[in-house]
Design a protein around this motif. Sequence first.
Motif, PDB file in Angstrom:
ATOM      1  N   UNK A 226       0.802  -1.233   0.000  1.00 23.50           N
ATOM      2  CA  UNK A 226       0.000   0.000   0.000  1.00 23.50           C
ATOM      3  C   UNK A 226       0.836   1.285   0.000  1.00 23.50           C
ATOM      4  N   UNK A 229       1.645   1.830  -3.503  1.00 18.05           N
ATOM      5  CA  UNK A 229       0.416   2.224  -4.210  1.00 18.05           C
ATOM      6  C   UNK A 229       0.209   3.731  -4.100  1.00 18.05           C
ATOM      7  N   UNK A 259      -2.600  -7.687  -3.610  1.00 18.72           N
ATOM      8  CA  UNK A 259      -3.453  -7.102  -4.641  1.00 18.72           C
ATOM      9  C   UNK A 259      -3.493  -5.598  -4.420  1.00 18.72           C
ATOM     10  N   UNK A 260      -3.448  -4.852  -5.501  1.00 20.17           N
ATOM     11  CA  UNK A 260      -3.527  -3.391  -5.365  1.00 20.17           C
ATOM     12  C   UNK A 260      -3.853  -2.765  -6.696  1.00 20.17           C
ATOM     13  N   UNK A 261      -3.901  -1.436  -6.737  1.00 16.19           N
ATOM     14  CA  UNK A 261      -4.199  -0.748  -7.989  1.00 16.19           C
ATOM     15  C   UNK A 261      -3.143  -1.098  -9.042  1.00 16.19           C
ATOM     16  N   UNK A 262      -3.593  -1.393 -10.246  1.00 20.18           N
ATOM     17  CA  UNK A 262      -2.639  -1.712 -11.305  1.00 20.18           C
ATOM     18  C   UNK A 262      -1.833  -0.466 -11.680  1.00 20.18           C
ATOM     19  N   UNK A 263      -0.613  -0.690 -12.113  1.00 20.12           N
ATOM     20  CA  UNK A 263       0.296   0.442 -12.364  1.00 20.12           C
ATOM     21  C   UNK A 263       0.321   0.896 -13.819  1.00 20.12           C
ATOM     22  N   UNK A 264      -0.221   0.086 -14.723  1.00 15.44           N
ATOM     23  CA  UNK A 264      -0.012   0.371 -16.153  1.00 15.44           C
ATOM     24  C   UNK A 264      -0.444   1.778 -16.557  1.00 15.44           C
TER      25      UNK A 264
ATOM     26  N   UNK B 258      -9.709  -0.993 -11.042  1.00 16.14           N
ATOM     27  CA  UNK B 258      -8.539  -1.487 -11.769  1.00 16.14           C
ATOM     28  C   UNK B 258      -7.526  -2.037 -10.763  1.00 16.14           C
ATOM     29  N   UNK B 259      -7.894  -3.147 -10.166  1.00 17.28           N
ATOM     30  CA  UNK B 259      -7.126  -3.761  -9.077  1.00 17.28           C
ATOM     31  C   UNK B 259      -6.616  -5.114  -9.572  1.00 17.28           C
ATOM     32  N   UNK B 260      -5.396  -5.432  -9.227  1.00 19.30           N
ATOM     33  CA  UNK B 260      -4.848  -6.730  -9.619  1.00 19.30           C
ATOM     34  C   UNK B 260      -3.625  -7.058  -8.805  1.00 19.30           C
TER      35      UNK B 260
END
Lengths: 339, 339
Positions: A226, A229, A259-264, B258-260
């Motif tokens: 986190x 994140x 699991x967390x917010x995707x970074x793309x 948008x979590x992964x």
Amino acid sequence: MTKTQQQIQLARRPQGVPVHEDFRFETIPVPEPQQGEVLVKTLYVSVDPYMRGRMQDTKSYVKPFGLDEALSGRVIAEVVSDGEHLKKGDIVIGNLSWQEFSAVSESALRKIDTSLAPASAYLGILGMTGLTAYFGLLDIGRPKEGETVVVSGAAGAVGSAVGQIAKIKGARVVGIAGSDEKIAYLKQELQFDEAINYKTAEDIQKALEDACPDGIDVYFDNVGGPISDAVMNLLNEFTRIPVCGAISSYNAESEADDIGPRVQSKLIKTKSLMQGFIVGDYSDRFSEGAKQLAEWLKDGKLHYEETITEGFENIPDAFLGLFKGENKGKQLIKVSDPN
Amino acid sequence: MTKTQQQIQLARRPQGVPVHEDFRFETIPVPEPQQGEVLVKTLYVSVDPYMRGRMQDTKSYVKPFGLDEALSGRVIAEVVSDGEHLKKGDIVIGNLSWQEFSAVSESALRKIDTSLAPASAYLGILGMTGLTAYFGLLDIGRPKEGETVVVSGAAGAVGSAVGQIAKIKGARVVGIAGSDEKIAYLKQELQFDEAINYKTAEDIQKALEDACPDGIDVYFDNVGGPISDAVMNLLNEFTRIPVCGAISSYNAESEADDIGPRVQSKLIKTKSLMQGFIVGDYSDRFSEGAKQLAEWLKDGKLHYEETITEGFENIPDAFLGLFKGENKGKQLIKVSDPN
């Protein structure tokens, strides 16, 4: 009668957070050095977060520890039998098993100069720890004067070196750590510009925004989870993110626990770079790094802390403490004094 | 009497997936070209996924579209009034508003050579699309002969160019796309080594493992989301990941959508690199890229598809179709024929 000693083995692969029962103390003979070997006595043992990965049987950059075999890592030892090149009393460093005495090939040991710095520094600021900070920050992070560098795990061995090197390079440095004592250490002793206690901050996102009014240009990531994140929401254009550690996820039992917010989208919007690395990627440049670190240390530009736990029997405890954030700076175990 | 024309404006900022109500057709006068300007007639309009980001009022690499103002993008047009440098009948490209006629500064237009390729190709393989594939793959991805390159959104305009350039460089290419027709196109027409239909694959992870027995060395990411999550489990050491698009998340209403699985541990274990980029980062090298792409096109090494929707009134539909994966190759709208 054969002399005996203690060895620490991997008794089972940890499920989530490692516990004492994952380790086993075994009584084994003190070995006789063979041709080309010397007998060494363990002085200091290094415990490091990356070892958690080696306790698992998964594909990674280092071979997993074998079950029912000795754990091992960087060790400072004293030579106690004369060899061809090494002499009794020499202080050496190498990758050795967690045991009190080892018979080791001379070529696997490197003699260290304890007039330059105390022996223990070679497990920290002058060793893999310092080199990890040096190459990760300078080769991937590439901080420029006036840029904002954020480092997580900032009071740890790598983190505290990263912040200081970033200051040497003229950056504004913000550290994230987990106790008020660590925050005071970062700001008062290491001269970090800002430091955030993530355990007491009401809103880590807000705290980061306040500490980084100009956004973030380099994020040296030791923790993942986190905290990272939150950092990902404050990237400037072309931010560089050396990904050094993810201690917050090392004990995850499955992917579902990390699991967390995707970074793309964030990487695209800011055209930023994340790069995982290990210090071994830079082995052909170790002498460059070690020389520079020793110079900064001599010039008083680099400070380091050690948390030294006494006693071979406390190695597992000291290792487990890493995951509770108990250490300030490099965590070592002092096993014995030199003769 | 002043002549009038249609213009498409942003009527409101979309909530999640854009809908027709987010667009407004407005009747406006056909402008008179001023000093230094020419009047141009819109022939082809390009719609691209990145435009979704510009419809939002958030910090990004391009200025958001203004509310109640014309949308805009890359357009092929015909000059219909003589200028100082440009003459009636010239075919030009530029960033123009979504309307039927525009008065534009001559310096904002570039004349294109339609003997080399059809005008529409300049919105695709010879334009930003081709350059995005070229620089993202070659500068960040750096595929080597024999390596495995995976590309998502593989039948899209950028993805299909990426795969073909990777083949030219001697890599083994695996595409991910969303229909059997697209899979057939990738394998049969573009000679991809493998192609995976993510919509019908029972287990995308397993399908990727089967298609990539030697792991993944380059992942050109156009989509983000669960497809990229699966790819991240198959990285080899030192994998390079150009992060070009995240179409799966562009319509997410909040971060919670948008979590992964976090990527940090995977990047460290494999010492891999993810880098967000936009084609504009390479503007000083556009001529190099355009020259090489034109050469490959001429030599028959590069093929491209276009999905051409007819009629100005269908621009919003064509744009919305991008998010349903309706297009194969570059999505264009033909607004009018040249005089």
